[in-house]
Design an enzyme around this catalytic site. Structure first.
Site, PDB file in Angstrom:
ATOM      1  N   HIS A  62      37.109 -19.872  11.521  1.00  0.00           N
ATOM      2  CA  HIS A  62      36.917 -18.987  10.415  1.00  0.00           C
ATOM      3  C   HIS A  62      38.023 -18.175  10.169  1.00  0.00           C
ATOM      4  CE1 HIS A  62      35.793 -16.691  14.043  1.00  0.00           C
ATOM      5  NE2 HIS A  62      35.835 -15.543  13.480  1.00  0.00           N
ATOM      6  N   HIS A  64      38.598 -14.681  10.423  1.00  0.00           N
ATOM      7  CA  HIS A  64      38.770 -13.505  10.959  1.00  0.00           C
ATOM      8  C   HIS A  64      40.221 -13.421  11.756  1.00  0.00           C
ATOM      9  CE1 HIS A  64      34.267 -12.062  11.063  1.00  0.00           C
ATOM     10  NE2 HIS A  64      35.052 -11.760   9.794  1.00  0.00           N
ATOM     11  N   ASP A  66      41.396 -12.409  14.461  1.00  0.00           N
ATOM     12  CA  ASP A  66      41.688 -12.703  15.952  1.00  0.00           C
ATOM     13  C   ASP A  66      41.900 -14.171  15.808  1.00  0.00           C
ATOM     14  OD1 ASP A  66      38.956 -12.441  15.271  1.00  0.00           O
ATOM     15  OD2 ASP A  66      38.679 -12.309  17.391  1.00  0.00           O
ATOM     16  N   HIS A  67      41.485 -14.817  14.996  1.00  0.00           N
ATOM     17  CA  HIS A  67      41.502 -16.575  14.894  1.00  0.00           C
ATOM     18  C   HIS A  67      42.676 -16.947  14.146  1.00  0.00           C
ATOM     19  CE1 HIS A  67      37.439 -16.890  17.264  1.00  0.00           C
ATOM     20  NE2 HIS A  67      37.593 -15.660  16.799  1.00  0.00           N
TER      21      HIS A  67
END
Length: 321
Positions: A62, A64, A66-67
């Site tokens: 996804h 976000h 932090d990914h």
């Protein structure tokens, strides 16, 4: 199939844990696949035994930060090093726009092909060895989990038995290994299945983050040899998990139990469970093992070799003997 955890923290990095990224090394084809690419992932690869030159596919769950915040840095470095042939990236709608804007604003040009595939539930990649599928999870934004299935292959070929029957080596051995029926020059008809052991069941890996407990995760994890599942919160913080649509340890364990997986590895831990706090990771592990005993906690640079089921059965037989 060797799994290496490059980042196991949720949201922000800590002194000992980077943000989300997991590498799957496929030594038989000298390839490395990444699942998510949080900020600093390229540094984690440099500190590991992985070879960035083997990077070929990246699967993003996804959008976000932090990914995905490590994607541009990693891709740009691969281009400057000049040792990556091609990278295919799979992820939700918007991923290609993000990379295009970042590339344009930073004046970054990739010296190798980069192809972004917008995924939908179902099969997203297949070759002669693997099938990769994705499915929707339940998070605050559109999120996909991934399932990698190694295809079944014929059992081990009994060379000595073939020699004893004076079957000439060469191309015929290849046909017999595939279980084919072969007519020899002397007229004998040989069924390859006589020389092959039991079919080797392909290994299965499921990667589910970020999500609260949902049917989609259970479906992706069905009968998996290893399930990598987020466990952001402890059970006592379940209310916070519901508010933020993240999983607790018990949700991860329940997913593993319901799906009938063989091994659960939890990751994506909130920094609030650092050593010295009221609840730490040992408590999270104990919570999960109460429901699903075959649970471990991931840490940065941890590696896990996914065993073949044939090897598992042999180990069990030896233990009983």
């Amino acid at each position: 199939m060797q799994i290496t955890f490059l980042g196991t923290s949720s949201g922000v990095p800590t002194r000992s844990r980077n943000v989300s990224s997991v590498a799957l090394r496929l030594p038989q084809r000298a390839q490395m696949w990444l699942f998510d690419c949080g900020e600093g992932t390229q540094h984690q690869i440099l500190r590991s035994e992985l070879k960035v030159s083997q990077l070929s596919r990246i699967f993003v769950t996804h959008m976000h930060g932090d990914h995905i915040f490590g994607l541009m840095g990693l891709l740009a470095s691969c281009g400057l090093a000049g040792n990556v042939q091609r990278v295919d990236i799979y992820g939700p709608p918007g991923l290609n726009d993000y990379l295009q804007v970042a590339s344009r604003c930073s004046h970054t040009h990739f010296s190798y092909p980069v192809k972004v595939h917008a995924v939908r539930p179902g099969v997203i990649y297949e070759d002669d060895e693997f099938i990769v599928t994705c499915g929707l999870l339940h998070h605050r934004v559109t999120t996909f989990g991934y399932r990698v299935c190694e295809k079944d292959r014929p059992g081990r070929f009994d060379v000595e038995k073939a020699k004893a029957l004076q079957i000439p080596p060469g191309r015929i051995y290849g046909q017999l290994k595939r279980g084919e029926v072969v007519t020899l020059a002397d007229g004998r008809v040989i069924d390859g299945k006589q020389f092959c052991g039991p079919t080797e069941t392909g290994r299965k890996i499921a990667y589910c983050t970020d999500t609260i407990y949902c049917d989609g995760a259970v479906e992706l994890a069905q009968d998996a040899d290893v399930l990598i599942h987020e466990a952001t919160f402890a059970h006592q913080d379940a209310e916070m998990a519901f508010q933020r649509l993240h999983s607790t340890t018990t949700m991860a364990a329940q997913t593993a139990l319901t799906a009938g997986v063989r091994q659960l590895i939890m990751t994506h831990f909130s920094p609030r469970y650092a050593p010295g706090n009221e609840i730490d990771l040992k408590d999270l592990l104990q919570e999960a093992r109460t429901i699903f005993p075959n649970t471990d906690i991931a840490y940065d640079f941890m590696t896990y070799e996914v065993p073949r089921r044939r090897d598992n059965e042999l180990n069990k037989a030896e233990a009983i003997a």
